[in-house]
Design an enzyme around this catalytic site. Structure first.
Site, PDB file in Angstrom:
ATOM      1  CG  ASP A   4      46.856  36.181  53.130  1.00  0.00           C
ATOM      2  OD1 ASP A   4      46.507  37.285  52.696  1.00  0.00           O
ATOM      3  OD2 ASP A   4      47.688  36.038  54.042  1.00  0.00           O
ATOM      4  CG  HIS A  21      46.889  41.508  45.777  1.00  0.00           C
ATOM      5  ND1 HIS A  21      47.416  42.745  45.513  1.00  0.00           N
ATOM      6  CD2 HIS A  21      47.385  41.122  46.972  1.00  0.00           C
ATOM      7  CE1 HIS A  21      48.227  43.085  46.507  1.00  0.00           C
ATOM      8  NE2 HIS A  21      48.225  42.124  47.402  1.00  0.00           N
TER       9      HIS A  21
HETATM   10  C1  SDX Z   1      46.715  40.710  51.585  1.00  0.00           C
HETATM   11  O1  SDX Z   1      47.414  45.189  49.641  1.00  0.00           O
HETATM   12  C2  SDX Z   1      48.253  44.279  49.863  1.00  0.00           C
HETATM   13  O2  SDX Z   1      49.350  44.280  49.358  1.00  0.00           O
HETATM   14  C3  SDX Z   1      47.815  43.194  50.851  1.00  0.00           C
HETATM   15  C4  SDX Z   1      48.759  42.019  51.019  1.00  0.00           C
HETATM   16  C5  SDX Z   1      50.027  42.443  51.714  1.00  0.00           C
HETATM   17  O3  SDX Z   1      51.036  41.730  51.585  1.00  0.00           O
HETATM   18  O4  SDX Z   1      49.979  43.439  52.503  1.00  0.00           O
HETATM   19  O5  SDX Z   1      49.096  41.464  49.761  1.00  0.00           O
HETATM   20  C6  SDX Z   1      48.145  40.936  51.898  1.00  0.00           C
HETATM   21  O6  SDX Z   1      45.896  41.303  52.222  1.00  0.00           O
HETATM   22  C7  SDX Z   1      46.342  39.810  50.441  1.00  0.00           C
HETATM   23  C8  SDX Z   1      44.799  39.810  50.137  1.00  0.00           C
HETATM   24  C9  SDX Z   1      44.152  38.871  51.136  1.00  0.00           C
HETATM   25  N1  SDX Z   1      42.697  38.957  51.085  1.00  0.00           N
HETATM   26  C10 SDX Z   1      41.960  37.925  50.613  1.00  0.00           C
HETATM   27  O7  SDX Z   1      42.448  36.897  50.134  1.00  0.00           O
HETATM   28  C11 SDX Z   1      40.467  38.112  50.797  1.00  0.00           C
HETATM   29  C12 SDX Z   1      39.749  37.758  49.480  1.00  0.00           C
HETATM   30  N2  SDX Z   1      40.117  38.747  48.499  1.00  0.00           N
HETATM   31  C13 SDX Z   1      39.173  39.847  48.274  1.00  0.00           C
HETATM   32  O8  SDX Z   1      38.572  40.302  49.459  1.00  0.00           O
HETATM   33  C14 SDX Z   1      39.749  40.910  47.344  1.00  0.00           C
HETATM   34  O9  SDX Z   1      40.330  40.244  46.292  1.00  0.00           O
HETATM   35  C15 SDX Z   1      40.737  41.930  47.877  1.00  0.00           C
HETATM   36  C16 SDX Z   1      40.236  42.635  49.084  1.00  0.00           C
HETATM   37  C17 SDX Z   1      42.042  41.276  48.203  1.00  0.00           C
HETATM   38  C18 SDX Z   1      40.977  42.962  46.763  1.00  0.00           C
HETATM   39  O10 SDX Z   1      39.769  43.572  46.546  1.00  0.00           O
HETATM   40  P1  SDX Z   1      39.597  44.799  45.479  1.00  0.00           P
HETATM   41  O11 SDX Z   1      40.902  45.151  44.876  1.00  0.00           O
HETATM   42  O12 SDX Z   1      38.844  45.884  46.154  1.00  0.00           O
HETATM   43  O13 SDX Z   1      38.788  44.137  44.327  1.00  0.00           O
HETATM   44  P2  SDX Z   1      37.230  44.078  44.296  1.00  0.00           P
HETATM   45  O14 SDX Z   1      36.690  43.675  45.637  1.00  0.00           O
HETATM   46  O15 SDX Z   1      36.748  45.336  43.683  1.00  0.00           O
HETATM   47  O16 SDX Z   1      37.004  42.838  43.322  1.00  0.00           O
HETATM   48  C19 SDX Z   1      36.919  43.009  41.943  1.00  0.00           C
HETATM   49  C20 SDX Z   1      35.927  41.931  41.486  1.00  0.00           C
HETATM   50  C21 SDX Z   1      34.588  42.027  42.213  1.00  0.00           C
HETATM   51  O17 SDX Z   1      33.631  41.424  41.350  1.00  0.00           O
HETATM   52  P3  SDX Z   1      32.679  42.435  40.434  1.00  0.00           P
HETATM   53  O18 SDX Z   1      32.011  43.382  41.414  1.00  0.00           O
HETATM   54  O19 SDX Z   1      33.647  43.134  39.514  1.00  0.00           O
HETATM   55  O20 SDX Z   1      31.740  41.502  39.748  1.00  0.00           O
HETATM   56  O21 SDX Z   1      36.449  40.627  41.840  1.00  0.00           O
HETATM   57  C22 SDX Z   1      35.598  40.014  42.790  1.00  0.00           C
HETATM   58  C23 SDX Z   1      34.739  41.115  43.396  1.00  0.00           C
HETATM   59  O22 SDX Z   1      33.497  40.588  43.855  1.00  0.00           O
HETATM   60  N3  SDX Z   1      36.464  39.402  43.800  1.00  0.00           N
HETATM   61  C24 SDX Z   1      36.287  38.189  44.309  1.00  0.00           C
HETATM   62  C25 SDX Z   1      37.386  37.988  45.169  1.00  0.00           C
HETATM   63  N4  SDX Z   1      38.173  39.073  45.152  1.00  0.00           N
HETATM   64  C26 SDX Z   1      37.594  39.950  44.319  1.00  0.00           C
HETATM   65  N5  SDX Z   1      35.328  37.249  44.134  1.00  0.00           N
HETATM   66  C27 SDX Z   1      35.464  36.117  44.813  1.00  0.00           C
HETATM   67  N6  SDX Z   1      36.496  35.829  45.661  1.00  0.00           N
HETATM   68  C28 SDX Z   1      37.468  36.752  45.861  1.00  0.00           C
HETATM   69  N7  SDX Z   1      38.487  36.476  46.708  1.00  0.00           N
END
Ligand code: SDX
Length: 436
Positions: free
Chosen positions: A371, A313
Site C-alpha cells: 500500500d 505487515h
Molecule cells: C494489507 O494480511 C495481508 O496480507 C494484508 C495485505 C493483503 O495483500 O491482503 O498485505 C494488504 O493490508 C497490507 C497492510 C496495510 N496496512 C498498513 O499499512 C497499516 C499500517 N500497518 C500497521 O497497522 C501494521 O503493520 C499491520 C496491521 C499491517 C500489521 O500489524 P501486526 O502484525 O498486528 O503488528 P503489530 O501491530 O503487533 O506491530 C508490531 C509492532 C508494534 O510496536 P510494539 O508494540 O512492538 O512496540 O510494530 C509497530 C506496532 O506499534 N508497528 C508500527 C506499524 N506497524 C506496526 N509502528 C508504526 N507504523 C506502522 N505502520
C-alpha cells in the site's frame, strides 16, 4: 497435507493426562499441530486472538514467505507474473491452478469480456447514495446487490454455479467501481467496450465521456494491469478470511465477496493505500521532507496513535515484494505523465529511506508494504484517492473467489464457529427495577 514423522505432546502440570497431537506438513512453510480433537479430549480451547499462530485452513493457491519476502501464486513468483503475464492470465492461474495456453487465454478473456455489463437496474442502487458517498460504501452495497440478479447461479455446491459466479464477479467489478466513480463526479456511466483489454476497459469506463473519443494510454494500461496482478491474492489475509468464514455458512458468493469488500475497507488492511497517500499529503502540507523527522518522532510516540501507513505487515518481516514492483511501476507512470519530480513520490522515497535506517522500524522489521506506493501510482494515473481501496477490491476479487471456491470444493469443510475465553458476569438473578 501429509502426516509429519513428528508429533506434539501436550502435558499439564496439574497432573491431567497428557495428549498426543498429530503434526501435519504442507509442501513448503511451517508444519501445523492438528488441535481439532483438543477440546473433545481435554475440555480446553486454544487461545489465539488475531490468529498470530493459527492456520485456519489448508490451501494450494498462494504462498508467502514473510522472512524471505517471497510471494508465489500457485508456485509462480510474483515478480515473474507481474513481468510476463497479464491480469486475466493470473486470474486463470488463481482459479484453475495453471497458467492458460494461448487458446485457453483467448477463451477465458472472451468469457470475462462477455460478462462485463451489469443489469440496468444496478444504476438505481447508486441513486440512493449521496454524491459524496465513499466509494467503498457504494461498493459494499453494489456487490451485495448483485446476488439479487443471479438466482440461476447461487448454489455454491454446484461447481458450474461457482464457475459462472467467479466469472461474473471478476468481469463486473471494474464496471461497478467505474460506476461508483462516475456517480460521485456526476458524469454519465460509460458502458464496457469489448474491444478493449481488461485494464483498458476500466480506464475507458473511468475516464471516457460520451462527448469525445477516449484513447487508452498503453503505459497506464500496462501499469494498471500490473497493479491488479500485485493485489490479486495474498493467502489468508483479513478480508480473505472474512470471505471464507462468511461463505462457510452456505451463503451465495456475491454476499460473501461483499463481506470481503467491507473488511478490506479498514485502514489496517486495504484502506491503507488511501491512508498512506493522505499521510504523505499531510507531511507535504506541513513542509515536506524537512518535516519527516518530526513525523517519525510522532510515530514512535505510542500515545500519538500515529502509524506510518503503508509500512509493516503481519507476515512480511522483510520488504514486501509487491512494494518493490509497485515502486518500479510508479517510476514508469510518473515518467509517462511527466511527473518525475512528483513531490509526493520524492517524499515517499525519502520517508522510506529514513525509516529503513531507523532502529524503531528496523528492530520491528517494518518495511513498506503493497500500500505504500500504490496510492502514488494510482493518483498519477488519475484515480482519485477515495477510490484506491475500491481498485484494491476490484483486483482482490479473483483471490477471494478462488479461496472461497477452494473451501466450498472441499467436501470436509464445515461452518466456521470459533469459541471464546469468557470473562463476563457468571450466572446471576435479575433484580426487580426498584432494587436496581
Ligand atoms: C494489507 O494480511 C495481508 O496480507 C494484508 C495485505 C493483503 O495483500 O491482503 O498485505 C494488504 O493490508 C497490507 C497492510 C496495510 N496496512 C498498513 O499499512 C497499516 C499500517 N500497518 C500497521 O497497522 C501494521 O503493520 C499491520 C496491521 C499491517 C500489521 O500489524 P501486526 O502484525 O498486528 O503488528 P503489530 O501491530 O503487533 O506491530 C508490531 C509492532 C508494534 O510496536 P510494539 O508494540 O512492538 O512496540 O510494530 C509497530 C506496532 O506499534 N508497528 C508500527 C506499524 N506497524 C506496526 N509502528 C508504526 N507504523 C506502522 N505502520
Amino acid at each position: 497435507m501429509k502426516l509429519a514423522d513428528n508429533k506434539a505432546t501436550l502435558s499439564f502440570s496439574n497432573g491431567s493426562p497428557s495428549i498426543d497431537l498429530p503434526v501435519y506438513q504442507g509442501n513448503v512453510g511451517p508444519d501445523v499441530v492438528d488441535i481439532r480433537k483438543l477440546y473433545g479430549q481435554t475440555g480446553l480451547f486454544t487461545y489465539d486472538p488475531g490468529f498470530m499462530s493459527t492456520a485456519a485452513c489448508q490451501s494450494s493457491i498462494t504462498y508467502i514467505d514473510g522472512d524471505k519476502g517471497e510471494l508465489l501464486y500457485r508456485g509462480y513468483p510474483i515478480e515473474q507474473l507481474a513481468t510476463n503475464c497479464d491480469y486475466l492470465e493470473t486470474c486463470h492461474l488463481l482459479l484453475h491452478g495453471e497458467l492458460p495456453n494461448a487458446t485457453q487465454k483467448r477463451d477465458f478473456t472472451k468469457l470475462v469480456t462477455n460478462h462485463t455489463m451489469v443489469n440496468e437496474q444496478m444504476q438505481f442502487f447508486l441513486r440512493g447514495f449521496r454524491r459524496d458517498a465513499h466509494p467503498m460504501a457504494i461498493m459494499t452495497g453494489l456487490v451485495g446487490a448483485l446476488s439479487a440478479f443471479y438466482h440461476d447461479s447461487t448454489d455454491i455446491n454446484n461447481p458450474q454455479h461457482r464457475e459462472i459466479s467467479a466469472i461474473r464477479l471478476i468481469a463486473k467489478m471494474p464496471t461497478l467501481v467505474a460506476m461508483a466513480y462516475k456517480y460521485t463526479v456526476g458524469q454519465p456511466y460509460m458502458y464496457p467496450k469489448n474491444d478493449l483489454s481488461y485494464a483498458g476497459n476500466f480506464l475507458h469506463m473511468m475516464f471516457a465521456t460520451p462527448c469525445e473519443e477516449y484513447i487508452v494510454n498503453p503505459v497506464l494500461e500496462r501499469a494498471l494491469d500490473r497493479i491488479f496482478i500485485l493485489h490479486a491474492d495474498h493467502e489468508q489475509n483479513a478480508s480473505t478470511s472474512t470471505v471464507r468464514l462468511c461463505g462457510s455458512s452456505g451463503t451465495n458468493p456475491f454476499a460473501a465477496i461483499a463481506a470481503g469488500v467491507a473488511c478490506l475497507w479498514g485502514p489496517a488492511h486495504g484502506g491503507a493505500n488511501e491512508a498512506a497517500l493522505n499521510m504523505l499529503g499531510d507531511i507535504q502540507k506541513q513542509g515536506g521532507v524537512e518535516k519527516i523527522g518530526e513525523f517519525i518522532k510522532q510515530v514512535k510516540d505510542k500515545n500519538s496513535g500515529v502509524k506510518l501507513m503503508g509500512f509493516g505487515h503481519r507476515v512480511y518481516k522483510n520488504y514486501d515484494p509487491r512494494a518493490k514492483l509497485m515502486q518500479e511501476t510508479c517510476k514508469e507512470v510518473l515518467h509517462e505523465m511527466g511527473l518525475e519530480n512528483d513531490p509526493l513520490f520524492k517524499l515517499a522515497m525519502a520517508l522510506e529511506k529514513i525509516a529503513l535506517e531507523d532502529d524503531y522500524f528496523v528492530s520491528r522489521k517494518l518495511y513498506p508494504n503493497v500500500d505504500f506506493y500504490s496510492g502514488i501510482v494510482q493518483r498519477a494515473i488519475g484515480i482519485p484517492v477515495p477510490l484506491f481501496t475500491a481498485v484494491f477490491a476490484l483486483a482482490r476479487t479473483v483471490g477471494w473467489i478462488a479461496q472461497l471456491n477452494e473451501m466450498i470444493g472441499d467436501p470436509e469443510y464445515k461452518i466456521g464457529r470459533p469459541r471464546q475465553l469468557f470473562t463476563g458476569s457468571t450466572n446471576r438473578q435479575v433484580p426487580p427495577l426498584a432494587q436496581r
